[in-house]
Design a protein around this motif. Structure first.
Motif, PDB file in Angstrom:
ATOM      1  N   GLU A  63      35.243  50.992  73.239  1.00 56.01           N
ATOM      2  CA  GLU A  63      34.026  50.171  73.212  1.00 56.01           C
ATOM      3  C   GLU A  63      32.844  51.122  73.030  1.00 56.01           C
ATOM      4  O   GLU A  63      32.261  51.596  73.995  1.00 56.01           O
ATOM      5  N   ASP A  64      32.525  51.410  71.784  1.00 53.39           N
ATOM      6  CA  ASP A  64      31.418  52.294  71.436  1.00 53.39           C
ATOM      7  C   ASP A  64      30.447  51.501  70.573  1.00 53.39           C
ATOM      8  O   ASP A  64      30.728  51.246  69.391  1.00 53.39           O
ATOM      9  N   PRO A  65      29.320  51.066  71.147  1.00 53.72           N
ATOM     10  CA  PRO A  65      28.381  50.253  70.373  1.00 53.72           C
ATOM     11  C   PRO A  65      27.986  50.874  69.035  1.00 53.72           C
ATOM     12  O   PRO A  65      27.888  50.154  68.040  1.00 53.72           O
ATOM     13  N   GLY A  66      27.773  52.170  68.995  1.00 56.19           N
ATOM     14  CA  GLY A  66      27.392  52.818  67.735  1.00 56.19           C
ATOM     15  C   GLY A  66      28.442  52.630  66.654  1.00 56.19           C
ATOM     16  O   GLY A  66      28.120  52.299  65.503  1.00 56.19           O
ATOM     17  N   GLN A  67      29.706  52.812  67.020  1.00 49.17           N
ATOM     18  CA  GLN A  67      30.785  52.616  66.049  1.00 49.17           C
ATOM     19  C   GLN A  67      30.910  51.158  65.634  1.00 49.17           C
ATOM     20  O   GLN A  67      31.157  50.845  64.468  1.00 49.17           O
ATOM     21  N   LYS A  68      30.729  50.260  66.592  1.00 49.28           N
ATOM     22  CA  LYS A  68      30.854  48.836  66.272  1.00 49.28           C
ATOM     23  C   LYS A  68      29.698  48.375  65.379  1.00 49.28           C
ATOM     24  O   LYS A  68      29.894  47.565  64.473  1.00 49.28           O
ATOM     25  N   ILE A  69      28.508  48.895  65.613  1.00 45.75           N
ATOM     26  CA  ILE A  69      27.368  48.580  64.738  1.00 45.75           C
ATOM     27  C   ILE A  69      27.648  49.110  63.340  1.00 45.75           C
ATOM     28  O   ILE A  69      27.381  48.434  62.340  1.00 45.75           O
ATOM     29  N   ASP A  70      28.221  50.313  63.250  1.00 46.07           N
ATOM     30  CA  ASP A  70      28.611  50.858  61.945  1.00 46.07           C
ATOM     31  C   ASP A  70      29.630  49.953  61.253  1.00 46.07           C
ATOM     32  O   ASP A  70      29.586  49.786  60.030  1.00 46.07           O
ATOM     33  N   ASP A  71      30.557  49.368  62.021  1.00 43.95           N
ATOM     34  CA  ASP A  71      31.534  48.435  61.438  1.00 43.95           C
ATOM     35  C   ASP A  71      30.835  47.208  60.855  1.00 43.95           C
ATOM     36  O   ASP A  71      31.177  46.758  59.754  1.00 43.95           O
ATOM     37  N   PHE A  72      29.873  46.668  61.598  1.00 50.81           N
ATOM     38  CA  PHE A  72      29.118  45.520  61.061  1.00 50.81           C
ATOM     39  C   PHE A  72      28.355  45.919  59.806  1.00 50.81           C
ATOM     40  O   PHE A  72      28.313  45.171  58.832  1.00 50.81           O
ATOM     41  N   ARG A  73      27.757  47.106  59.814  1.00 50.20           N
ATOM     42  CA  ARG A  73      27.035  47.581  58.634  1.00 50.20           C
ATOM     43  C   ARG A  73      27.990  47.724  57.456  1.00 50.20           C
ATOM     44  O   ARG A  73      27.653  47.370  56.319  1.00 50.20           O
ATOM     45  N   GLY A  74      29.189  48.210  57.706  1.00 51.76           N
ATOM     46  CA  GLY A  74      30.196  48.324  56.648  1.00 51.76           C
ATOM     47  C   GLY A  74      30.573  46.962  56.074  1.00 51.76           C
ATOM     48  O   GLY A  74      30.746  46.810  54.866  1.00 51.76           O
ATOM     49  N   ALA A  75      30.669  45.960  56.945  1.00 51.03           N
ATOM     50  CA  ALA A  75      30.974  44.604  56.469  1.00 51.03           C
ATOM     51  C   ALA A  75      29.830  44.066  55.622  1.00 51.03           C
ATOM     52  O   ALA A  75      30.061  43.449  54.566  1.00 51.03           O
ATOM     53  N   VAL A  76      28.596  44.301  56.041  1.00 49.89           N
ATOM     54  CA  VAL A  76      27.435  43.863  55.257  1.00 49.89           C
ATOM     55  C   VAL A  76      27.408  44.604  53.927  1.00 49.89           C
ATOM     56  O   VAL A  76      27.156  43.998  52.877  1.00 49.89           O
ATOM     57  N   ASP A  77      27.694  45.914  53.937  1.00 51.46           N
ATOM     58  CA  ASP A  77      27.766  46.677  52.687  1.00 51.46           C
ATOM     59  C   ASP A  77      28.778  46.055  51.729  1.00 51.46           C
ATOM     60  O   ASP A  77      28.498  45.875  50.537  1.00 51.46           O
ATOM     61  N   PHE A  78      29.951  45.730  52.259  1.00 48.05           N
ATOM     62  CA  PHE A  78      31.016  45.166  51.429  1.00 48.05           C
ATOM     63  C   PHE A  78      30.570  43.852  50.791  1.00 48.05           C
ATOM     64  O   PHE A  78      30.687  43.664  49.580  1.00 48.05           O
ATOM     65  N   ILE A  79      30.049  42.936  51.615  1.00 47.92           N
ATOM     66  CA  ILE A  79      29.619  41.629  51.104  1.00 47.92           C
ATOM     67  C   ILE A  79      28.453  41.774  50.136  1.00 47.92           C
ATOM     68  O   ILE A  79      28.427  41.154  49.073  1.00 47.92           O
ATOM     69  N   ALA A  80      27.488  42.600  50.475  1.00 51.06           N
ATOM     70  CA  ALA A  80      26.288  42.751  49.646  1.00 51.06           C
ATOM     71  C   ALA A  80      26.607  43.336  48.281  1.00 51.06           C
ATOM     72  O   ALA A  80      25.865  43.103  47.317  1.00 51.06           O
ATOM     73  N   ASN A  81      27.692  44.077  48.179  1.00 49.22           N
ATOM     74  CA  ASN A  81      28.038  44.718  46.909  1.00 49.22           C
ATOM     75  C   ASN A  81      29.074  43.947  46.096  1.00 49.22           C
ATOM     76  O   ASN A  81      29.524  44.442  45.065  1.00 49.22           O
ATOM     77  N   ARG A  82      29.430  42.758  46.513  1.00 48.92           N
ATOM     78  CA  ARG A  82      30.389  41.932  45.783  1.00 48.92           C
ATOM     79  C   ARG A  82      29.637  40.989  44.852  1.00 48.92           C
ATOM     80  O   ARG A  82      28.766  40.244  45.293  1.00 48.92           O
ATOM     81  N   LYS A  83      29.957  41.018  43.589  1.00 45.75           N
ATOM     82  CA  LYS A  83      29.280  40.160  42.611  1.00 45.75           C
ATOM     83  C   LYS A  83      29.395  38.683  42.957  1.00 45.75           C
ATOM     84  O   LYS A  83      28.447  37.926  42.784  1.00 45.75           O
ATOM     85  N   GLU A  84      30.560  38.263  43.443  1.00 52.26           N
ATOM     86  CA  GLU A  84      30.743  36.841  43.740  1.00 52.26           C
ATOM     87  C   GLU A  84      29.887  36.352  44.907  1.00 52.26           C
ATOM     88  O   GLU A  84      29.709  35.156  45.115  1.00 52.26           O
TER      89      GLU A  84
END
Length: 185
Positions: free
Chosen positions: A2-23
């Protein structure tokens, strides 16, 4: 862990993934967090202008003051975290305690958390086979030192908070809301 910094990075990674998908180019991005993750999505949305909406469900939001009030054992837990981290660094051994237990006093949630225990210990609710009911002890220092209310004043997007006043940590939600510049739905 349970590391908030790592979990926030995971959410940022999910946003990166969605934001970079053309669909999804024209889509709005909503981040949602349950329990402690509500604080993590709050922090992500406060720092990422690609997030359009936030949903927090049964949030566990805390400030240093609330940790002092709600966790009189915080100092002891942080010492245990340091010892567990030392053991991990030295021998690669991870030390765990249960997340929820009616009988193990080392658990994160014990009998004083009656309503939460029902969810986490009931196989028809949260105690599913895929969940291991374990908390890495070295996570205490990360989690107890994370101020999940600090992002409230920086959130600029619509925010929906789903919680009852009977929730054990309703005070954390009230503090979070009081720090927001605009009121949640």
């Amino acid at each position: 862990l349970e590391d908030p910094g790592q979990k926030i990075d995971d959410f940022r990674g999910a946003v990166d993934f969605i934001a970079n998908r053309k669909e999804f180019a024209a889509s709005r991005i909503t981040v949602a967090g349950l329990g402690a993750s509500a604080g993590y999505v709050a922090e992500e949305s406060a720092n990422d202008n690609r997030v359009d909406r936030v949903v927090m469900i049964a949030p566990w939001l805390q400030s240093p003051e609330l940790v002092q009030q709600n966790r009189p054992d915080a100092g002891q837990k942080i010492r245990q975290a340091r010892e567990a981290n030392h053991l991990f660094q030295q021998d690669g051994v991870l030390t765990y305690v249960p997340v929820a237990s009616f009988s193990d006093h080392n658990a994160v949630m014990t009998s004083e958390y009656q309503s939460e225990l029902d969810y986490y210990t009931n196989p028809e609710r949260g105690n599913i086979p895929q969940w291991e009911n374990r908390f890495a002890v070295m996570g205490w220092s990360h989690w107890l030192n994370f101020d999940s209310t600090s992002s409230a004043s920086r959130i600029r997007v619509p925010t929906l908070i789903i919680q009852t006043e009977a929730d054990r940590n309703f005070a954390g939600t009230e503090e979070f809301i009081s720090k927001m510049r605009s009121r949640p739905e």
